[in-house]
Design a protein around this motif. Structure first.
Motif, PDB file in Angstrom:
ATOM      1  N   VAL A 133     -29.419 -36.701  27.975  1.00  0.00           N
ATOM      2  CA  VAL A 133     -27.958 -36.579  27.889  1.00  0.00           C
ATOM      3  C   VAL A 133     -27.568 -36.551  26.164  1.00  0.00           C
ATOM      4  O   VAL A 133     -27.860 -37.644  25.750  1.00  0.00           O
ATOM      5  CB  VAL A 133     -27.341 -37.149  28.650  1.00  0.00           C
ATOM      6  CG1 VAL A 133     -25.680 -37.025  28.531  1.00  0.00           C
ATOM      7  CG2 VAL A 133     -27.401 -37.358  30.060  1.00  0.00           C
ATOM      8  N   THR A 134     -26.973 -35.591  25.728  1.00  0.00           N
ATOM      9  CA  THR A 134     -26.777 -35.677  24.201  1.00  0.00           C
ATOM     10  C   THR A 134     -25.688 -36.226  23.825  1.00  0.00           C
ATOM     11  O   THR A 134     -25.214 -36.540  22.776  1.00  0.00           O
ATOM     12  CB  THR A 134     -26.837 -34.400  23.646  1.00  0.00           C
ATOM     13  OG1 THR A 134     -25.634 -33.316  24.289  1.00  0.00           O
ATOM     14  CG2 THR A 134     -28.029 -33.588  24.153  1.00  0.00           C
ATOM     15  N   GLY A 135     -24.583 -36.519  24.949  1.00  0.00           N
ATOM     16  CA  GLY A 135     -23.184 -36.883  24.628  1.00  0.00           C
ATOM     17  C   GLY A 135     -22.387 -36.595  26.055  1.00  0.00           C
ATOM     18  O   GLY A 135     -22.644 -36.158  26.688  1.00  0.00           O
ATOM     19  N   VAL A 136     -21.009 -37.091  25.662  1.00  0.00           N
ATOM     20  CA  VAL A 136     -20.227 -36.911  26.908  1.00  0.00           C
ATOM     21  C   VAL A 136     -18.959 -36.230  26.259  1.00  0.00           C
ATOM     22  O   VAL A 136     -18.342 -36.480  25.099  1.00  0.00           O
ATOM     23  CB  VAL A 136     -19.541 -38.269  27.340  1.00  0.00           C
ATOM     24  CG1 VAL A 136     -18.762 -38.024  28.342  1.00  0.00           C
ATOM     25  CG2 VAL A 136     -21.047 -39.171  27.988  1.00  0.00           C
ATOM     26  N   GLN A 137     -18.485 -35.309  26.823  1.00  0.00           N
ATOM     27  CA  GLN A 137     -17.198 -34.462  26.250  1.00  0.00           C
ATOM     28  C   GLN A 137     -16.030 -35.362  26.376  1.00  0.00           C
ATOM     29  O   GLN A 137     -15.789 -36.307  27.182  1.00  0.00           O
ATOM     30  CB  GLN A 137     -17.116 -33.249  26.895  1.00  0.00           C
ATOM     31  CG  GLN A 137     -16.652 -33.367  28.531  1.00  0.00           C
ATOM     32  CD  GLN A 137     -16.563 -31.817  29.095  1.00  0.00           C
ATOM     33  OE1 GLN A 137     -16.308 -30.902  28.251  1.00  0.00           O
ATOM     34  NE2 GLN A 137     -16.569 -31.760  30.426  1.00  0.00           N
ATOM     35  N   GLY A 138     -14.922 -35.119  25.752  1.00  0.00           N
ATOM     36  CA  GLY A 138     -13.628 -35.574  25.748  1.00  0.00           C
ATOM     37  C   GLY A 138     -12.737 -35.399  26.936  1.00  0.00           C
ATOM     38  O   GLY A 138     -13.096 -34.372  27.697  1.00  0.00           O
ATOM     39  N   ILE A 139     -12.217 -36.465  27.296  1.00  0.00           N
ATOM     40  CA  ILE A 139     -11.384 -36.523  28.438  1.00  0.00           C
ATOM     41  C   ILE A 139      -9.921 -36.814  28.358  1.00  0.00           C
ATOM     42  O   ILE A 139      -9.729 -38.005  27.866  1.00  0.00           O
ATOM     43  CB  ILE A 139     -12.207 -37.431  29.592  1.00  0.00           C
ATOM     44  CG1 ILE A 139     -13.591 -37.071  29.849  1.00  0.00           C
ATOM     45  CG2 ILE A 139     -11.235 -37.356  31.019  1.00  0.00           C
ATOM     46  CD1 ILE A 139     -14.413 -38.170  30.641  1.00  0.00           C
ATOM     47  N   SER A 140      -9.016 -36.222  29.084  1.00  0.00           N
ATOM     48  CA  SER A 140      -7.790 -36.472  28.823  1.00  0.00           C
ATOM     49  C   SER A 140      -7.113 -36.443  30.420  1.00  0.00           C
ATOM     50  O   SER A 140      -7.111 -35.536  30.894  1.00  0.00           O
ATOM     51  CB  SER A 140      -6.765 -35.580  27.718  1.00  0.00           C
ATOM     52  OG  SER A 140      -5.658 -35.626  28.053  1.00  0.00           O
ATOM     53  N   TRP A 141      -6.387 -37.618  30.727  1.00  0.00           N
ATOM     54  CA  TRP A 141      -5.735 -37.712  32.084  1.00  0.00           C
ATOM     55  C   TRP A 141      -4.347 -38.077  31.866  1.00  0.00           C
ATOM     56  O   TRP A 141      -4.005 -38.780  30.978  1.00  0.00           O
ATOM     57  CB  TRP A 141      -6.478 -38.941  32.837  1.00  0.00           C
ATOM     58  CG  TRP A 141      -7.552 -38.509  33.515  1.00  0.00           C
ATOM     59  CD1 TRP A 141      -8.444 -37.498  33.316  1.00  0.00           C
ATOM     60  CD2 TRP A 141      -8.203 -39.424  34.341  1.00  0.00           C
ATOM     61  NE1 TRP A 141      -9.640 -37.520  34.172  1.00  0.00           N
ATOM     62  CE2 TRP A 141      -9.552 -38.886  34.770  1.00  0.00           C
ATOM     63  CE3 TRP A 141      -7.996 -40.782  34.839  1.00  0.00           C
ATOM     64  CZ2 TRP A 141     -10.588 -39.367  35.506  1.00  0.00           C
ATOM     65  CZ3 TRP A 141      -8.822 -41.276  35.832  1.00  0.00           C
ATOM     66  CH2 TRP A 141     -10.257 -40.734  36.305  1.00  0.00           C
ATOM     67  N   ALA A 251      -5.430 -41.873  30.825  1.00  0.00           N
ATOM     68  CA  ALA A 251      -6.612 -42.265  30.083  1.00  0.00           C
ATOM     69  C   ALA A 251      -6.915 -41.124  28.953  1.00  0.00           C
ATOM     70  O   ALA A 251      -6.489 -40.154  29.081  1.00  0.00           O
ATOM     71  CB  ALA A 251      -7.814 -42.111  30.985  1.00  0.00           C
ATOM     72  N   LYS A 252      -7.521 -41.461  28.042  1.00  0.00           N
ATOM     73  CA  LYS A 252      -7.788 -40.597  27.151  1.00  0.00           C
ATOM     74  C   LYS A 252      -9.254 -41.112  26.140  1.00  0.00           C
ATOM     75  O   LYS A 252      -9.206 -42.220  25.491  1.00  0.00           O
ATOM     76  CB  LYS A 252      -6.808 -40.522  25.891  1.00  0.00           C
ATOM     77  CG  LYS A 252      -7.028 -39.529  24.620  1.00  0.00           C
ATOM     78  CD  LYS A 252      -7.377 -38.169  25.085  1.00  0.00           C
ATOM     79  CE  LYS A 252      -7.691 -37.381  23.814  1.00  0.00           C
ATOM     80  NZ  LYS A 252      -6.362 -37.099  23.090  1.00  0.00           N
ATOM     81  N   THR A 253     -10.182 -40.236  26.294  1.00  0.00           N
ATOM     82  CA  THR A 253     -11.371 -40.574  25.403  1.00  0.00           C
ATOM     83  C   THR A 253     -12.068 -39.228  24.643  1.00  0.00           C
ATOM     84  O   THR A 253     -11.702 -38.318  25.091  1.00  0.00           O
ATOM     85  CB  THR A 253     -12.588 -41.065  26.461  1.00  0.00           C
ATOM     86  OG1 THR A 253     -13.001 -39.996  27.239  1.00  0.00           O
ATOM     87  CG2 THR A 253     -12.298 -42.493  27.178  1.00  0.00           C
TER      88      THR A 253
END
Length: 340
Positions: A133-141, A251-253
Motif C-alpha cells: 500500500v502506497t498511501g491512503v486517499q483523503g476522506i471528508s465526512w 471527519a476530515k483527513t
C-alpha cells in the motif's frame, strides 16, 4: 536484546483461528507467538497495537482511537463524542471497563506496519495475493440537515411545499453528477445514511438528515469538490421558501503517503516468500494513516473474495490469503526490528 541470532526471513506462521476478528490484530499476535515459539529475538521490541473505532460508525469519527494515540485529536474531544442514542465515548469506556489509566499518547515507534484485507477488487483483478500500500486517499465526512415544512401529501399543492426529502434527493443526484463530470480528479461520493421525518407515507418530510462521504487522492481536488458542494447547498437553501440547510463536519483527513523504504521492505518480503504483488493506493481509511505522522509507515493488503466486498457479512478472505499476508507481515517486522 539477545545474543540469539535472528533469521533474515521469519518462519511461516500457522494461522490458527480467524473467525470474524480483525486480520491485523490476530495477525500481529500470531507474528509474536511464532517468533516466541522459535526463540527469535530482535534488536527492537515488536508490539501489537489495537485501536478503537477505526470505522467511526458509532461515534461519527473514523480512526478515532489511533487519531488520539497519534495526537491529531485530544482525549477530551474523543470522550465527549456521542452516538445516536446520546451515549458518550467516555461514558461507554467507563461502563465497559476499558477506560484505562495509561497515557493514551504514543511515543513515536521505529516503524509501523498494518496488515489488512483490501476491502476492494484490485488484487483480485490483477490475480495477485498481496498488495503493497502506497498511501491512503483523503476522506471528508459531513452530516447535512435539511429543515423544510411538514404538509399533507394530498391537500398541499406542489408549488407551496418546502419538501426536505426532495432537497435531500437533489443533493444525492448532484453528488453523482460531480463524480460523473470528472472535474474533480478521482472523486468518489457516497450518501450512506439518509432519513426523513416524520417518516410517514402521507406527509411531506419536514426534515431530512444525510451523510456525505467524499474520497479523493488529491487534496486540492478534494477542496474544490467540498467548495462546490457548499455552493450547491447554499443555492438549494435559497431555491424554496421555508427551506434551510445546516452542515456538521464529522471527519476530515488529507491524503497520506506511506514511507517508501517500508514499502520496499514489504515488497522484498513478498518476493522472498514467492508471492506476486502490486502497489496500490488505499481507498479506505486505516489506523496506519494516523501513525504515519509519528513514524515510517506502510501497509500490507490481503486479497478478498466476492469482488472484494467489504462492510458486509460476505466480506471474506481465505485462510491461505490471510496466511500469505501474515507471512509477509512477520518477515517485514523482523527486518524492521533488526535495523541498525
Amino acid at each position: 536484546m539477545s545474543a540469539r541470532r535472528s533469521p533474515e526471513r521469519a518462519p511461516k506462521s500457522a494461522v490458527r483461528h480467524w473467525g470474524w476478528a480483525r486480520l491485523g490484530v490476530l495477525g500481529g499476535i500470531e507474528v509474536l507467538r511464532t517468533l516466541n515459539e522459535r526463540g527469535i529475538s530482535t534488536r527492537r521490541p515488536i508490539e501489537v497495537g489495537i485501536f478503537t473505532e477505526e470505522e467511526g460508525v458509532r461515534f461519527g469519527t473514523d480512526m478515532l482511537g489511533s487519531a488520539v494515540a497519534a495526537g491529531r485529536l485530544t482525549l477530551e474531544y474523543a470522550h465527549a463524542l456521542t452516538d445516536r442514542d446520546g451515549h458518550t465515548l467516555g461514558g461507554e469506556l467507563a461502563r465497559t471497563g476499558f477506560d484505562g489509566p495509561a497515557d493514551v499518547r504514543l511515543a513515536p515507534p521505529h516503524a509501523y506496519v498494518e496488515c489488512h484485507i483490501e476491502q476492494g477488487p484490485v488484487l483480485a483483478e490483477h490475480d495477485v495475493p498481496v498488495g503493497v500500500v502506497t498511501g491512503v486517499q483523503g476522506i471528508s465526512w459531513q452530516e447535512i440537515t435539511i429543515h423544510g415544512r411538514a404538509a399533507h401529501a394530498g391537500t398541499t399543492p406542489t408549488h407551496l411545499r418546502a419538501d426536505a426529502g426532495l432537497a435531500a434527493a437533489q443533493i444525492v443526484v448532484h453528488l453523482r453528477a460531480m463524480v460523473d463530470s470528472c472535474s474533480y480528479g478521482d472523486l468518489r461520493a457516497t450518501v450512506g445514511h439518509l432519513t426523513v421525518h416524520p417518516d410517514l407515507t402521507n406527509i411531506v418530510p419536514a426534515r431530512a438528515e444525510l451523510t456525505v462521504d467524499l474520497r479523493n487522492p488529491d487534496d486540492a481536488q478534494m477542496a474544490r469538490a467540498e467548495g462546490d458542494l457548499a455552493a450547491f447547498l447554499h443555492d438549494l437553501e435559497g431555491s424554496r421558501s421555508g427551506l434551510s440547510v445546516t452542515t456538521r463536519r464529522m471527519a476530515k483527513t488529507s491524503y497520506v503517503p506511506f514511507d517508501n523504504e517500508v514499502q520496499k521492505v514489504i515488497a522484498q518480503a513478498a518476493d522472498d516468500h514467492g508471492l506476486p504483488h502490486i502497489s496500490l493506493l488505499s481507498g479506505a481509511g486505516h489506523d496506519a494513516q494516523e501513525l504515519a505522522a509519528l513514524c515510517p509507515t506502510a501497509m500490507i493488503f490481503v486479497r478478498g473474495e466476492y469482488d472484494g466486498i467489504s462492510h458486509n457479512p460476505r466480506e471474506y478472505s481465505t485462510p491461505e490469503a490471510c496466511t500469505h499476508g501474515v507471512d509477509v507481515l512477520a518477515t517485514t517486522l523482523l527486518r524492521l526490528a533488526n535495523q541498525g
